[in-house]
Scaffold this active site. Structure first.
Site, mmCIF file in Angstrom:
data_model
loop_
_atom_site.group_PDB
_atom_site.id
_atom_site.type_symbol
_atom_site.label_atom_id
_atom_site.label_comp_id
_atom_site.label_asym_id
_atom_site.label_seq_id
_atom_site.Cartn_x
_atom_site.Cartn_y
_atom_site.Cartn_z
ATOM 1 N N TYR B 288 0.820 -1.051 -0.024
ATOM 2 C CA TYR B 288 0.030 0.110 -0.073
ATOM 3 C C TYR B 288 0.646 1.183 -0.158
ATOM 4 O O TYR B 288 0.457 2.195 -0.401
ATOM 5 C CB TYR B 288 -0.959 -0.021 1.267
ATOM 6 C CG TYR B 288 -2.223 -0.626 0.603
ATOM 7 C CD1 TYR B 288 -3.154 -0.019 -0.027
ATOM 8 C CD2 TYR B 288 -2.416 -2.058 0.932
ATOM 9 C CE1 TYR B 288 -4.363 -0.746 -0.816
ATOM 10 C CE2 TYR B 288 -3.654 -2.581 0.551
ATOM 11 C CZ TYR B 288 -4.521 -1.899 -0.260
ATOM 12 O OH TYR B 288 -5.544 -2.820 -0.705
ATOM 13 N N HIS B 441 -5.655 -2.606 6.522
ATOM 14 C CA HIS B 441 -5.248 -3.500 5.662
ATOM 15 C C HIS B 441 -4.339 -4.638 6.404
ATOM 16 O O HIS B 441 -3.674 -5.363 5.863
ATOM 17 C CB HIS B 441 -4.431 -2.815 4.412
ATOM 18 C CG HIS B 441 -5.174 -2.283 3.349
ATOM 19 N ND1 HIS B 441 -6.335 -2.846 2.778
ATOM 20 C CD2 HIS B 441 -5.601 -1.174 2.998
ATOM 21 C CE1 HIS B 441 -6.852 -2.271 2.049
ATOM 22 N NE2 HIS B 441 -6.573 -0.959 2.085
#
Lengths: 759, 759
Positions: B288, B441
């Protein structure tokens, strides 16, 4: 017969010379024990020749590939010499220390011998001599190898096969240092080591030696090569024609279930005659051809050099050199051999045996510039005359790409026992097998196929179940799953009837039969077709499979069309698996996934398949898409609502984790006599985990439909997503090229000549 | 606070200039509607600058990497121009046509804009203008996107995130053609397209915009970049500080279970402040970070060019550039990012976002020559000033290897929330995660690890369960197995207690805690150690894991030593899996393989594991060897005879075939309070399917033994096959570098200073 007669005459002449030569040797021994031993036969003469050595020495330093190979070999052997010599008492199976050491020694001896010749440095000759003397000392009292598993135990190794490998290499070393040794030394080696060694693998082991088999080829070459160096005509004859006057029991079988010697044929020439088809296809498939290739070629090279009158490279219309071309064509885009029959995946033309094959093919053949490009990729050459020729060819920039095209290779000694067709279009390669049994390494997979894109499997052939030379996995030998899984029909992309394998997986039945070519057509760049029939795998059932690779402008890539027509005299269950490689992306049918995985059956390979999903086909076309290594693929198969679809995974009843956990979609059709399996496999689009973009991830086929199926013709209509329609008609019976066809389908007339129609 | 105060003062000054500038624009419109519009703010100024364009044009043709990139982009865009413009009415999720088209358009617009500047060819500007006008025409009446799954629906796309991506790119295109457009044209675009577009993704979508999250970073950058081009201070402020005076419900959550805005922080500066640790580690992990990197850096570049007084690259001690270094260090030998948390495997520094990162880091940082070697591998550059700098650096041969060393990266805004340690020795890389939750996440895998050799996984981290942008797989979005499998503790190489995940897999609990470093030591080339403690994953249980990579001359390669010390106030079951990649070669324990495969459990990830084999450990060391891609590996684990060993395979309860069918060996210890898991993983030897030779295929460890385990110390003795013994002692409590230790083990005294002892 003419050829053989000629041999005999020439041998007779040679024999006279030999007598004279033998006398000379004895005389020479009295006055001269050094390098200068006079001899009618020059040494080296087997692989290197005296003239070749001169030429090589003259070119050294100016032939990069040769120079680099030489440098690498020199470094390797210098390191070995520094380590000292070890010739341990043999105790291990493949992979164990003593096995590995003796295997290593044979290579080291051969290379040291060559270095002695090329570099003219006595240290290499002395090393060879010292090691040979250690072997002599050990061998003269060495009993049979203690491990008992082989049908033909060796002395240095657990099987005669490895002993033969050893002698093939060591003969070359002996040839290289022949003149360095005194006659006494030679006599000692020949009497206590080489002659008894050759006898053990031949006379003492006829079940190994006296047959047509890749094992025997090694045996023949071993005996023949040491015979050539020793100028021993009896050994040379034994190599070429087998053990004289020996007849074996024609019904005995070896460990693999193959007949030991069904028809009495034996010897090197019979081993060329039998397994190679006139096209050069080797009956066991490319993996074993690669293995057999080295003794075939290295002994042939020796024969060519020492006995040029035999014209060994012209034998059987030059089949030895043809076979190299066939073998290279039996590799994928990466040079990996297609794993037909018992083949370990990953074996490729980078193997040293193929360096030998490519160099010899170039030098003794027509100096094909395509071979130079492969030699360049191999980035090494033989350190002999042929390697010199290749290195010079590369140096002079003569190489051209080796273009693999679609090719049909007949099987059988006369080329009449089926074959293997390879259809190629751009990056797509289809390998369609309609061959004979493939000897004891054959699988029961008539009319099976595998499909590749750029060297990656789309639909796989499983290959063998073995970890070659990894001792922990069953001693590095065949695992029992090779027989229970890899050889069984259900492990392959073909039809299994009533959950039994072709020929009931019985070797003696399977080896009596072969499939028959219906037609092969590769003239049209856009449509290439192979079609073949199998009538014996299941008595009473006929299978006719027609496979095409078609490049149509409506599709991104060439696609595969597969038409399997089954005709039977009774109702059967047909299982038709697709061993796709990759992860499931999409399917157009509903299925049930069990909470618990059970094996699909309890025998014939079915005991190794877990069922991961079951479905009834719900439409006229069942579709499955998958993703593998950044490429999408879709199978579209014509189905009816009685068809079952099974997701299977290999791995049941596999307590040692010997099998790979790979998937298939299986189409099952029950209670059916005559039927047709029609499918298309398309490659399309791409996915990159770096850009995370998915391109053209959907099938381009809207509908696949059988519009006609008679005894004479099968017609399939392919409609793409834009509604464009193409028709493929295959002739099931009259397939000669000139044949004119006239056919009405849905009130429209189709006229064409040749075996198929596409438009 | 000082920095922020400075901003406000500078903004006040800038605002005065803006007023003047606005008047000027109006005047200019009367007399000049062409390229020559006078402006205080030059265009381009965002990514390209007027001076940069001059420099680039001067160097064109002599800067290979830049020239090649430019050529490729030109070919790409010329092909797009030839295809014509398509701005379809949005209907699809990710992977569908309209989604893909608009995503493609944004990239094409950006590139066409750049081409216009560099090549000075009006056709590119016209193309940008024409497409923008089509968007303007569509957007002014465009409703919310019809797909409803997102917590924040966009208009062009199903989620505001993608709309923001679009504006980040299109702002750059607009900047490039700003002067090409007439004022009327600009007004039309700004009034009907850009301003409402920016408002939709911010004011109209605060749940998306007003938070600290990678999604919001895109939103902030989008609003800020169009604000910079339009000289709209209100938009710039909204980008930097969030929507003025807006307070969100602090308890609301998003689709992923993350809090929308727990502490009220928002805006680009907060998004730099919060997720990056002072070492540059991004709290969600490298996958990410790579995604977030582009908007961070491209907006930073724009701010640097247009608002140099902000000194954005110095913000938070230069954390933006530090983060690039951290990110590059979070990649394996092939440049693939370690798949910590939700990471898709295969994402690497070849991603375009990393071209941006490397070029910007080089140009605006210290011109690190190591970055040039990565840029050279990437073989493309940004077509802007920074890309020019990199291309010149490469042209001048300035590059040096980018050496990745062992590194410890703290987590948390202040660097006090655990971290990630990477231990490297030769080809071996160990990734040890002792970080905070990693935002929405994050996975529940405290003290987990993965192990690599030359970029290949030895022990894997599963990564995410998603096929990003592959529409057929759940619209390309997270699959439900991401939550039921990939996030669960049992999916990772760490301890699962009583078959429940850490923090009960509850995000609001997990996000309150982090592991704590015990010590990190990388000074010694031969022994590198990371040790960390987790006290909150299971209340009442403490886990202390010490992991070392040791290069010992008794072993062929560096090996991993793993000591997991568990202390609990009650009896538990501990499951300790090893997710090895490859095929089983050997094991030293007997096991039972079931005929039928059943799931190991029914929740917390256990429902996805089939049990392929069960055993009781039969000796003090349980061993498993496997083979992967031509390399052998052996796990040696200290066990007792009550330990169970399970062979598991992922894939149960996976009806859509979303999971990979991969294996693990799981060590299960029941009814235990305090315990120690000690194991070694060695890589050794090799296997080549081409030469078929297996080298060093056996473990070099004879015995692994715990010789001491107290609260303060744990000592492990490693004996190799030749009987050589080494001792590793780790300090469990007093670990400061200067600390002197004195310890008696089996009547022998050990004295050392520092956190561990090895000899």
């Amino acid at each position: 017969m003419t050829i053989i007669k000629n041999f005999i005459i020439k041998f007779a002449l040679v024999a006279i010379v030999f007598t004279a030569f033998s006398c000379k040797k004895e005389n020479a021994a009295v006055t001269d024990t050094s390098n200068e031993t006079a001899s009618l036969q020059e040494h080296p003469s087997l692989i290197l020749t005296a003239q070749g050595v001169k030429d090589i020495r003259a070119q050294l330093g100016s032939i990069p590939v040769f120079d680099n190979t030489l440098k690498a070999v020199q470094e390797e052997i210098d390191a070995e010499i520094a380590l000292g010599i070890d010739t341990p008492i043999p105790v291990d199976y493949s992979g164990g220390y003593t096995h590995v050491r003796h295997k290593r020694n044979m290579v080291v001896l051969q290379k040291a011998g060559v270095l002695y010749q090329i570099l003219d440095d006595d240290k290499y000759a002395k090393y060879v001599k010292d090691m040979l003397m250690q072997y002599e000392e050990m061998y003269k009292t060495l009993p049979l190898h203690p491990k008992t598993r082989s049908y033909a135990r060796g002395k240095l190794f657990w099987q005669c096969l490895n002993d033969s490998n050893w002698l093939v290499y060591v003969s070359q070393a002996y040839d290289c240092v022949y003149n360095y040794l005194s006659e006494d030394e030679r006599n000692k080696l020949e009497t206590n080591l080489f002659k008894p060694f050759a006898d053990h693998i031949s006379i003492d082991s006829p079940q190994f030696y006296q047959r047509v088999h890749n094992h025997s080829t090694w045996g023949n070459a071993a005996v023949g090569m040491i015979g050539l160096v020793m100028d021993d005509q009896e050994l040379i004859d034994r190599a070429l024609y087998g053990i004289k006057d020996l007849k074996l029991d024609t019904k005995e079988k070896d460990d693999d279930g193959g007949f030991l010697n069904k028809d009495g044929k034996a010897g090197f020439l019979a081993n060329i005659e039998e397994p190679f088809s006139p096209d050069g296809y080797y009956n066991e498939g490319p993996y074993y051809q690669r293995y057999a290739m080295y003794p075939f070629l290295i002994f042939a090279e020796g024969l060519h050099n020492v006995k040029p009158e035999l014209k060994i490279f012209e034998y059987k219309d030059g089949v030895l050199l043809k076979s190299i071309n066939a073998l290279l064509n039996l590799s994928d885009a990466d040079g990996d051999f297609f794993p037909l029959n018992d083949g370990q995946k990953g074996m490729s033309y980078y193997n040293d045996a193929l360096v030998t094959a490519v160099d010899i093919s170039y030098h003794f053949g027509t100096q094909d510039p395509g071979l130079l490009s492969i030699a360049k990729e191999q980035n090494k050459v033989l350190l002999d005359d042929s390697g010199l020729a290749v290195a010079l060819g590369i140096k002079n920039g003569n190489e051209k790409p080796f273009n693999k095209k679609s090719i049909n290779l007949s099987d059988g000694p006369e080329g009449t026992q089926g074959g293997v067709a390879i259809l190629r279009n751009k990056d797509i390669e289809l390998v369609f097998k309609y061959a004979a049994q493939g000897s004891s390494h054959g699988h029961y997979d008539k009319l099976s196929y595998s499909l590749y894109e750029k060297g990656e499997e789309i639909l796989q052939d499983y290959g063998l179940a073995r970890f070659v030379n990894i001792e922990q996995k069953g001693g590095g030998n065949y695992l029992k799953e090779n027989k229970t899984w890899a050889k069984q029909t259900i492990a392959h992309n073909t039809v299994t009837q009533n959950e039994t394998s072709h020929f009931n997986a019985k070797y003696d039945i399977g080896s009596q039969h072969h499939s028959v070519l219906n037609y092969f057509s590769s003239e049209n760049d856009k449509v290439q077709v192979a079609s073949a029939r199998e009538n014996n795998a299941y008595p009473g059932t006929e299978m006719l499979r027609t496979m095409a690779i078609i490049k149509d402008e409506d599709f991104e890539k060439p696609y595969m069309l597969d038409i399997m027509k089954v005709t039977s005299n009774k109702s059967n269950q047909y299982d038709f698996p697709y061993y796709f490689i990759g992860q499931v992306v999409q399917k157009n049918f509903d299925y049930h996934t069990p909470k618990t995985l059970n094996p699909l059956g309890n025998k014939n390979g079915y005991q190794h398949l877990f069922v991961e999903g079951t479905a009834k086909a719900s439409s006229d076309n069942s579709k499955l898409s998958w993703l593998n290594k950044g490429k999408f693929y879709t199978l579209t198969s014509v189905t009816n609502t009685n068809d079952e679809l099974l997701f299977t995974r290999i791995g049941a009843n596999d307590p040692e984790f010997n099998l790979r956990r790979e998937a298939a979609l299986m189409l099952r059709r029950k209670n059916t006599k005559n039927t047709l399996f029609v499918s298309v496999i398309e490659g399309h689009g791409s996915y990159s985990p770096v850009s995370e973009s998915a391109v053209n991830s959907n099938s381009s086929i809207k509908e696949l439909k059988v519009v006609l199926d008679t005894e004479a013709y099968t017609a399939v209509q392919i409609t793409n997503i834009n509604g464009n329609t193409k028709l493929f008609i295959t002739a099931n019976t009259n397939t000669s090229k000139g044949e004119k066809h006239n056919l009405k389908i849905n009130d429209k007339n189709y006229e064409w000549s040749g075996s198929y129609y596409f438009e």
